[in-house]
Design a protein around this motif. Structure first.
Motif, PDB file in Angstrom:
ATOM      1  N   GLU A 181     -12.464  13.653  14.316  1.00 46.92           N
ATOM      2  CA  GLU A 181     -11.709  14.504  13.378  1.00 46.92           C
ATOM      3  C   GLU A 181     -11.904  14.070  11.930  1.00 46.92           C
ATOM      4  OE1 GLU A 181     -10.856  17.348  14.264  1.00 46.92           O
ATOM      5  OE2 GLU A 181      -9.026  17.438  15.462  1.00 46.92           O
ATOM      6  N   ARG A 182     -12.312  12.815  11.695  1.00 44.74           N
ATOM      7  CA  ARG A 182     -12.580  12.375  10.322  1.00 44.74           C
ATOM      8  C   ARG A 182     -13.734  13.172   9.730  1.00 44.74           C
ATOM      9  NH1 ARG A 182     -11.835   7.013   8.505  1.00 44.74           N
ATOM     10  NH2 ARG A 182     -10.576   5.964  10.077  1.00 44.74           N
ATOM     11  N   ASP A 204      -5.097  23.138   9.508  1.00 43.33           N
ATOM     12  CA  ASP A 204      -5.274  23.588  10.890  1.00 43.33           C
ATOM     13  C   ASP A 204      -6.673  23.165  11.332  1.00 43.33           C
ATOM     14  OD1 ASP A 204      -5.705  24.932  13.268  1.00 43.33           O
ATOM     15  OD2 ASP A 204      -4.374  26.583  12.698  1.00 43.33           O
ATOM     16  N   PHE A 205      -6.728  22.106  12.172  1.00 39.88           N
ATOM     17  CA  PHE A 205      -8.021  21.560  12.600  1.00 39.88           C
ATOM     18  C   PHE A 205      -8.749  22.523  13.529  1.00 39.88           C
ATOM     19  CE2 PHE A 205      -5.447  17.863  11.580  1.00 39.88           C
ATOM     20  CZ  PHE A 205      -6.317  17.109  10.814  1.00 39.88           C
ATOM     21  N   GLN A 206      -7.961  23.359  14.207  1.00 40.63           N
ATOM     22  CA  GLN A 206      -8.537  24.265  15.204  1.00 40.63           C
ATOM     23  C   GLN A 206      -9.224  25.456  14.520  1.00 40.63           C
ATOM     24  OE1 GLN A 206      -7.514  23.641  18.541  1.00 40.63           O
ATOM     25  NE2 GLN A 206      -8.233  25.469  19.571  1.00 40.63           N
ATOM     26  N   SER A 207      -8.446  26.145  13.675  1.00 43.56           N
ATOM     27  CA  SER A 207      -9.034  27.322  13.005  1.00 43.56           C
ATOM     28  C   SER A 207      -9.777  26.910  11.736  1.00 43.56           C
ATOM     29  CB  SER A 207      -7.940  28.331  12.660  1.00 43.56           C
ATOM     30  OG  SER A 207      -7.112  27.772  11.660  1.00 43.56           O
ATOM     31  N   ASP A 209      -5.303   7.919  14.105  1.00 42.41           N
ATOM     32  CA  ASP A 209      -6.391   7.427  13.242  1.00 42.41           C
ATOM     33  C   ASP A 209      -6.371   8.120  11.878  1.00 42.41           C
ATOM     34  OD1 ASP A 209      -9.053   6.165  12.589  1.00 42.41           O
ATOM     35  OD2 ASP A 209      -9.599   8.296  12.552  1.00 42.41           O
ATOM     36  N   ILE A 210      -6.204   9.440  11.879  1.00 36.31           N
ATOM     37  CA  ILE A 210      -6.209  10.180  10.598  1.00 36.31           C
ATOM     38  C   ILE A 210      -5.060   9.684   9.718  1.00 36.31           C
ATOM     39  CG2 ILE A 210      -5.797  12.446   9.539  1.00 36.31           C
ATOM     40  CD1 ILE A 210      -7.089  13.681  12.080  1.00 36.31           C
ATOM     41  N   ILE A 211      -3.866   9.574  10.320  1.00 34.63           N
ATOM     42  CA  ILE A 211      -2.670   9.230   9.525  1.00 34.63           C
ATOM     43  C   ILE A 211      -2.758   7.786   9.017  1.00 34.63           C
ATOM     44  CG2 ILE A 211      -0.160   8.896   9.697  1.00 34.63           C
ATOM     45  CD1 ILE A 211      -0.167  11.492  11.478  1.00 34.63           C
ATOM     46  N   LEU A 212      -3.232   6.856   9.868  1.00 31.97           N
ATOM     47  CA  LEU A 212      -3.367   5.462   9.397  1.00 31.97           C
ATOM     48  C   LEU A 212      -4.328   5.409   8.213  1.00 31.97           C
ATOM     49  CD1 LEU A 212      -3.610   3.348  12.697  1.00 31.97           C
ATOM     50  CD2 LEU A 212      -1.597   3.763  11.270  1.00 31.97           C
TER      51      LEU A 212
END
Ligand code: NAD
Length: 334
Positions: free
Chosen positions: A122-123, A235-238, A168-171
């Motif tokens: 996701e990064r 929105d990671f999906q769209s 991971d993203i938030i950290l």
């Protein structure tokens, strides 16, 4: 410039995509794929015109870098083998099953001067990369990562399978130590935690609420970030991202207006970006975008959240059997 010789270990659901991405890169030669299942190895090798291997130990002398996309429980052994042989490693998330194992791999990578990157993909999601510059001082973050049930990935609980992406993203966004964790969750379909919600408090005052479920009706992967003067919705999906921020105008005396902006950005292939970044880190001899330390921090936080969930089950007879099964799954062993 010599082509980097690469291979993929484990070409099941995700590994075959890793292999396709290496095969498509100009500065890389995919020299083979390896899978413990000979039919799987043969099929993917034939599709890509490379050599099939069933024992990864036969590959080290032929390659400079590997992706390790085997089930999580084997990451430590396979990574240790390649790092000890001086081969650069991109290992899928979660990095290992214990923090002690992750620590050992990080030390091994340093000793052998190898890049160790962890597959927190996701990064490399274009929406996060586009939003990154807008995130300066998060005060409160909430994330939702929901999916319908899929037996793949259910060998670990939902925190290690899904929530770890947001951890991971938030950290990475907050960049301060976690000072406290409160978490709740429930087994629904499996004998393990299928849904969980956690509140992380950070030393800099930021608070994050994370929810993950693999027993939802439909998929959702969203994050909201609140900071002084602005609110971001990702929105990671769209792959959409909007910002609402305090305007210079007033709608009533003393009450500011709100500026809303929808951002557009290039729809990048996250896996291709992740693998290209790995190759770039090897070639340029710099730190990977997602380091072994990042992978270890995410795992450690996931372990603490899992333990906080199962602690809630203490003294509740209906959960005792599940607790004994869930607790030793992945653990912080120092
Ligand atoms: P999978 O079961 O579809 O594939 C794993 C493959 O590894 C299988 O084909 C299996 O035969 C092979 N294998 C097992 N042990 C092996 C060994 N010792 N040597 C060679 N091959 C071996 O699993 P998957 O869904 O592709 O997941 C693999 C890894 O990727 C897991 O760690 C998972 O957590 C991770 N994953 C990450 C993401 C992400 O978003 N980053 C998504 C899905 C899976």
């Amino acid at each position: 410039m010599n082509k980097l010789r690469c291979a993929v270990i484990g070409v099941g659901h995700l590994g075959k995509f890793h292999a396709q991405k290496y095969a498509a890169l100009d500065n890389v030669e995919l020299i083979g794929v390896c899978d413990a299942n000979p039919e799987t190895a043969q099929k993917i090798a034939e599709d890509l015109g490379v050599t099939a291997y069933t024992d990864y130990q036969n590959l080290a002398q032929h390659c400079d870098a590997v992706s390790i996309v085997t089930p999580t429980r084997s990451h430590y052994d396979v990574c240790r083998f390649f790092l000890s042989a001086g081969v650069h490693v991109l290992v899928e998330k979660p990095i290992t099953t214990t923090v002690a194992q992750a620590k050992e791999l990080i030390a091994l990578a340093k000793e052998h001067d190898c890049v160790l990157q962890v597959g927190h993909i996701e990064r490399f999601n274009g929406v996060l990369m586009a939003a990154r510059d807008e995130i300066q001082n998060p005060l409160f973050i909430q994330s939702q990562r929901l999916a319908p049930f899929n037996p793949r990935g259910a060998d670990v609980n939902v925190i290690y399978d899904l929530m770890i992406h947001d951890i991971d993203i938030i950290l990475n966004l907050v960049n301060a130590p976690v000072t406290s964790i409160e978490a709740y969750g429930a087994p629904v379909v499996t004998d393990s935690i299928d849904m969980a919600t956690a509140r992380l408090k950070f030393a800099n005052g930021c608070v994050a609420d994370l929810t993950a479920s693999r027993v939802s009706h439909g998929p959702e992967r969203t994050m909201q970030i609140f900071q002084p003067d602005s609110f971001l919705n990702i929105d990671f999906q769209s792959k959409s991202f909007s910002r609402a921020s305090r305007a210079n105008t007033e709608i009533f005396p003393g009450i500011p207006g709100i500026d809303r902006q929808e951002f557009t950005f290039e729809n990048l292939d996250a896996l291709q970006m992740e693998i290209s970044a790995f190759i770039e880190a090897i070639r340029m001899k710099h730190k990977p975008v997602v380091t072994g330390e990042d992978g270890m921090r995410a795992l450690e936080t996931a372990v603490r959240i899992s333990n906080a969930v199962t602690e809630q089950w203490v003294g509740r007879p209906e959960f005792e059997t599940l607790r004994s099964k869930t607790q030793p799954q992945l653990e912080v062993s120092e």
